[in-house]
Write a protein that holds these residues in place. Structure first.
Motif, PDB file in Angstrom:
ATOM      1  N   GLN A  46      78.588  60.629  46.814  1.00  0.00           N
ATOM      2  CA  GLN A  46      78.951  61.629  45.803  1.00  0.00           C
ATOM      3  C   GLN A  46      78.450  63.011  46.216  1.00  0.00           C
ATOM      4  OE1 GLN A  46      79.659  60.162  41.649  1.00  0.00           O
ATOM      5  NE2 GLN A  46      77.603  59.374  42.009  1.00  0.00           N
ATOM      6  N   LYS A 100      77.328  66.947  44.799  1.00  0.00           N
ATOM      7  CA  LYS A 100      76.780  67.678  43.652  1.00  0.00           C
ATOM      8  C   LYS A 100      77.560  68.971  43.461  1.00  0.00           C
ATOM      9  CE  LYS A 100      72.420  69.028  41.614  1.00  0.00           C
ATOM     10  NZ  LYS A 100      70.978  69.152  41.866  1.00  0.00           N
ATOM     11  N   ASP A 124      73.715  68.891  37.017  1.00  0.00           N
ATOM     12  CA  ASP A 124      73.680  67.438  36.889  1.00  0.00           C
ATOM     13  C   ASP A 124      75.038  66.750  37.058  1.00  0.00           C
ATOM     14  OD1 ASP A 124      74.794  68.364  34.566  1.00  0.00           O
ATOM     15  OD2 ASP A 124      73.626  67.089  33.241  1.00  0.00           O
ATOM     16  N   TRP A 158      77.649  65.047  39.465  1.00  0.00           N
ATOM     17  CA  TRP A 158      77.939  64.424  40.754  1.00  0.00           C
ATOM     18  C   TRP A 158      79.369  63.935  40.707  1.00  0.00           C
ATOM     19  CZ3 TRP A 158      74.682  64.562  44.846  1.00  0.00           C
ATOM     20  CH2 TRP A 158      73.383  64.993  44.585  1.00  0.00           C
ATOM     21  N   GLN A 159      80.126  64.190  41.762  1.00  0.00           N
ATOM     22  CA  GLN A 159      81.548  63.866  41.747  1.00  0.00           C
ATOM     23  C   GLN A 159      82.032  63.457  43.124  1.00  0.00           C
ATOM     24  OE1 GLN A 159      82.830  68.556  41.950  1.00  0.00           O
ATOM     25  NE2 GLN A 159      82.916  67.549  39.991  1.00  0.00           N
ATOM     26  N   HIS A 182      80.270  72.481  46.412  1.00  0.00           N
ATOM     27  CA  HIS A 182      79.202  71.483  46.343  1.00  0.00           C
ATOM     28  C   HIS A 182      77.967  71.936  47.100  1.00  0.00           C
ATOM     29  CE1 HIS A 182      82.963  69.172  45.706  1.00  0.00           C
ATOM     30  NE2 HIS A 182      82.249  68.728  44.695  1.00  0.00           N
ATOM     31  N   GLU A 215      75.288  69.578  47.714  1.00  0.00           N
ATOM     32  CA  GLU A 215      74.561  68.443  48.278  1.00  0.00           C
ATOM     33  C   GLU A 215      75.456  67.211  48.324  1.00  0.00           C
ATOM     34  OE1 GLU A 215      70.469  66.043  47.047  1.00  0.00           O
ATOM     35  OE2 GLU A 215      71.050  67.832  45.923  1.00  0.00           O
ATOM     36  N   ARG A 235      74.991  62.919  48.565  1.00  0.00           N
ATOM     37  CA  ARG A 235      74.033  61.808  48.528  1.00  0.00           C
ATOM     38  C   ARG A 235      74.763  60.481  48.576  1.00  0.00           C
ATOM     39  NH1 ARG A 235      69.486  62.889  43.870  1.00  0.00           N
ATOM     40  NH2 ARG A 235      68.853  64.972  44.548  1.00  0.00           N
ATOM     41  N   TRP A 287      71.791  55.408  41.535  1.00  0.00           N
ATOM     42  CA  TRP A 287      72.572  56.471  40.888  1.00  0.00           C
ATOM     43  C   TRP A 287      72.311  56.546  39.388  1.00  0.00           C
ATOM     44  CZ3 TRP A 287      74.267  60.600  42.889  1.00  0.00           C
ATOM     45  CH2 TRP A 287      74.820  60.633  44.175  1.00  0.00           C
ATOM     46  N   MET A 326      72.371  60.220  37.072  1.00  0.00           N
ATOM     47  CA  MET A 326      73.571  60.650  36.351  1.00  0.00           C
ATOM     48  C   MET A 326      73.410  60.411  34.853  1.00  0.00           C
ATOM     49  SD  MET A 326      76.315  58.861  38.906  1.00  0.00           S
ATOM     50  CE  MET A 326      77.739  59.755  38.301  1.00  0.00           C
TER      51      MET A 326
END
Length: 161
Positions: free
Chosen positions: A35, A37, A43, A45-46, A121, A123, A125, A132, A136
């Motif tokens: 994902q 950031k 906060d 994440w996608q 984005h 970051e 991860r 996760w 999230m």
């Protein structure tokens, strides 16, 4: 009684409006979700993806957005993992529909080669689902879990917000 049909430009004014997005869901070779950031929220994440351009299909959008956001030129099969729908809300005035496609597995080398678009984005991860979950929010994690299960089971998921 006969019906009077409206011309398309008038009819469109009477129905719900919507925007659409598409994305690719990747894992590493150990099945851990990858994902990104988002820059616009601390906060969020996608997955690589975004809103469709005029004249673009969901698949074309997913491929374009993935290339722009990660540098990955995906050439795998068109495998739909899920569809998402959201009603208008305070920060988005129209319906929002999405298509989540399976991006497959990335090797450690492919992950190391990802070049993030710094405007999109900050970051990247790779974590297990258990790792996760505390990162999230509950709703976003539930979405991740259900898409991950769709990949595992081969049964597409419908997500509604």
């Amino acid at each position: 009684m006969s019906r009077e049909w409206l011309p398309p430009e008038q009819y469109i004014e009477t129905i719900a409006r919507s925007t659409s997005y598409a994305c690719l869901y990747f894992t590493d070779t150990r099945g851990r979700p990858v994902q990104l950031k988002a820059t616009y929220s601390a906060d969020i994440w996608q997955w690589p993806g975004g809103n469709m351009d005029p004249g673009e299909t969901p698949w074309e959008c997913a491929l374009r957005e993935c290339r722009e956001e990660t540098g990955i030129v995906f050439d795998g099969p068109q495998r739909l993992l899920g569809a998402a729908f959201g009603l208008p809300r305070k920060d988005w005035p129209v319906n929002h529909s999405g298509f989540i496609f399976d991006g497959g597995e990335l090797t450690d080398e492919e992950i190391a080669g990802i070049v993030l678009d710094p405007d999109e984005h900050t970051e990247l991860r790779v974590h297990t689902l258990a790792e996760w979950e505390p990162i999230m929010g509950p709703a976003k994690f539930e979405r991740l879990r259900r898409v991950h299960d769709a990949r595992r089971t081969g049964n597409a998921v419908y997500l509604e917000r």
